[in-house]
Write an enzyme that holds these catalytic residues in place. Structure first.
Site, short mmCIF file in Angstrom:
data_model
loop_
_atom_site.label_atom_id
_atom_site.label_comp_id
_atom_site.label_asym_id
_atom_site.label_seq_id
_atom_site.Cartn_x
_atom_site.Cartn_y
_atom_site.Cartn_z
N PRO A 36 78.94 2.12 41.84
CA PRO A 36 78.00 2.55 42.87
C PRO A 36 77.09 3.72 42.45
O PRO A 36 77.53 4.65 41.79
CB PRO A 36 78.90 2.98 44.04
CG PRO A 36 80.25 3.16 43.44
CD PRO A 36 80.33 2.24 42.27
N ASN A 37 75.86 3.59 42.88
CA ASN A 37 74.80 4.59 42.71
C ASN A 37 74.22 4.66 41.30
O ASN A 37 73.22 5.35 41.09
CB ASN A 37 75.26 5.99 43.16
CG ASN A 37 75.59 6.01 44.64
OD1 ASN A 37 74.78 5.58 45.45
ND2 ASN A 37 76.78 6.46 44.99
N ARG A 95 67.12 10.60 39.88
CA ARG A 95 67.64 11.87 40.42
C ARG A 95 68.70 12.44 39.50
O ARG A 95 69.28 11.70 38.71
CB ARG A 95 68.33 11.61 41.78
CG ARG A 95 67.34 11.52 42.90
CD ARG A 95 67.98 10.93 44.10
NE ARG A 95 67.06 9.90 44.58
CZ ARG A 95 67.25 9.18 45.64
NH1 ARG A 95 68.34 9.34 46.36
NH2 ARG A 95 66.37 8.30 46.01
N TYR A 104 73.02 13.23 34.73
CA TYR A 104 73.18 11.84 34.29
C TYR A 104 72.14 11.39 33.26
O TYR A 104 72.17 10.24 32.83
CB TYR A 104 73.16 10.90 35.50
CG TYR A 104 74.30 11.17 36.47
CD1 TYR A 104 75.62 11.06 36.04
CD2 TYR A 104 74.05 11.57 37.78
CE1 TYR A 104 76.67 11.32 36.90
CE2 TYR A 104 75.10 11.83 38.65
CZ TYR A 104 76.40 11.72 38.21
OH TYR A 104 77.44 11.97 39.06
N ASN A 136 81.86 1.48 33.84
CA ASN A 136 81.68 2.78 34.47
C ASN A 136 81.78 2.50 35.97
O ASN A 136 80.81 2.06 36.60
CB ASN A 136 80.33 3.40 34.13
CG ASN A 136 80.17 4.79 34.76
OD1 ASN A 136 80.99 5.19 35.58
ND2 ASN A 136 79.13 5.50 34.37
N ALA A 186 82.13 6.43 41.21
CA ALA A 186 83.08 7.09 42.11
C ALA A 186 84.34 6.27 42.35
O ALA A 186 85.42 6.83 42.63
CB ALA A 186 82.40 7.40 43.44
N GLU A 190 86.61 2.55 29.42
CA GLU A 190 86.05 3.27 30.58
C GLU A 190 85.00 4.25 30.07
O GLU A 190 85.27 5.01 29.14
CB GLU A 190 87.20 4.00 31.29
CG GLU A 190 86.75 4.89 32.42
CD GLU A 190 87.93 5.61 33.09
OE1 GLU A 190 89.10 5.17 32.93
OE2 GLU A 190 87.67 6.62 33.74
N HIS A 196 81.97 7.22 31.14
CA HIS A 196 81.28 8.09 32.12
C HIS A 196 80.15 8.81 31.40
O HIS A 196 80.34 9.33 30.30
CB HIS A 196 82.24 9.11 32.72
CG HIS A 196 83.34 8.44 33.48
ND1 HIS A 196 83.13 7.84 34.69
CD2 HIS A 196 84.62 8.22 33.15
CE1 HIS A 196 84.25 7.29 35.09
NE2 HIS A 196 85.18 7.50 34.18
N ARG A 212 83.68 18.94 35.66
CA ARG A 212 83.15 18.87 37.02
C ARG A 212 84.27 19.10 38.05
O ARG A 212 85.32 19.62 37.72
CB ARG A 212 82.42 17.54 37.20
CG ARG A 212 81.29 17.37 36.17
CD ARG A 212 80.54 16.09 36.37
NE ARG A 212 79.84 16.07 37.65
CZ ARG A 212 79.32 14.95 38.18
NH1 ARG A 212 79.43 13.79 37.55
NH2 ARG A 212 78.70 15.01 39.34
O1 CA2 Z 1 79.57 10.45 34.89
C1 CA2 Z 1 79.66 9.30 35.32
O2 CA2 Z 1 79.22 8.33 34.71
C2 CA2 Z 1 80.28 9.04 36.69
O3 CA2 Z 1 81.02 7.84 36.63
C3 CA2 Z 1 79.12 8.92 37.66
C4 CA2 Z 1 79.56 8.79 39.12
C5 CA2 Z 1 80.56 9.87 39.50
O4 CA2 Z 1 81.06 9.64 40.80
C6 CA2 Z 1 81.73 9.94 38.52
O5 CA2 Z 1 82.58 10.99 38.91
C7 CA2 Z 1 81.24 10.16 37.11
C8 CA2 Z 1 78.35 8.91 40.06
C9 CA2 Z 1 77.23 7.97 39.76
C10 CA2 Z 1 76.05 8.40 40.57
O6 CA2 Z 1 74.89 8.10 39.84
C11 CA2 Z 1 73.73 8.72 40.21
C12 CA2 Z 1 72.67 8.52 39.37
C13 CA2 Z 1 71.48 9.13 39.64
C14 CA2 Z 1 71.33 9.90 40.76
C15 CA2 Z 1 72.40 10.10 41.61
C16 CA2 Z 1 73.61 9.49 41.32
#
Ligand code: CA2
Length: 144
Positions: A11-12, A19, A24, A76, A79, A100, A102, A109
């Protein structure tokens, strides 16, 4: 026979590049996928990519991977990494080795990001190397 590899994005991650670039990176999800597709193609492997914001859709895709004869998964779970027993169970059920990934270093974090339901059954975990982490995971899978 060409090696079949599945890349799963949770997700996301469809928001990448729009953003929070300081966390990221600046690449979009399409940029990352394109790099992976080029790498796989150069090695004669068949790469499939899937992103979903829905836990059940990711579970369904993992089950489908087994039916398709997928040999390796790069995931990946975003969340869901920190919450989803369902995704862990699906990965365990299909017995497909996985790495896996990230983008961010989750250990630098918030504490809730330090635990992963997927890590203990993964071949390996890559965190904090940005988009390169996916490429490293793919190189590893291609060499498997
Ligand atoms: O660091 C990573 O790849 C994560 O898997 C990213 C997740 C986070 O919940 C994990 O703890 C670590 C969040 C992905 C959200 O992606 C976004 C991308 C651009 C803008 C906002 C969020």
């Amino acid at each position: 026979m060409a090696q079949r590899i599945l890349v799963l994005h949770g997700p996301n991650l469809n928001l990448l590049g729009t953003r929070e670039p300081e966390v990221y990176g600046r690449l979009s999800l399409s940029d990352i996928n394109e790099r992976l597709e080029n790498l796989a193609q150069a090695q004669g492997a068949v790469l499939t990519v899937f992103q979903s914001n829905h836990e059940g859709a990711l579970v369904d895709r993992i089950q489908e991977a087994a039916r398709e004869g997928t040999e390796y998964i790069i995931i990946n779970a975003a969340a869901y990494t920190h919450t989803s027993i369902a995704i862990r169970d699906a990965l365990a059920a299909v017995c497909i080795p996985y790495v896996e990934v990230h983008l961010s270093n989750v250990y630098k974090r918030e504490e809730f990001r330090h635990h992963s339901y997927l890590a203990t059954a993964a071949q390996g975990v890559i965190a904090g190397l940005g988009a390169f982490g996916y490429e490293a995971a793919l190189q590893y899978a291609l060499a498997a």
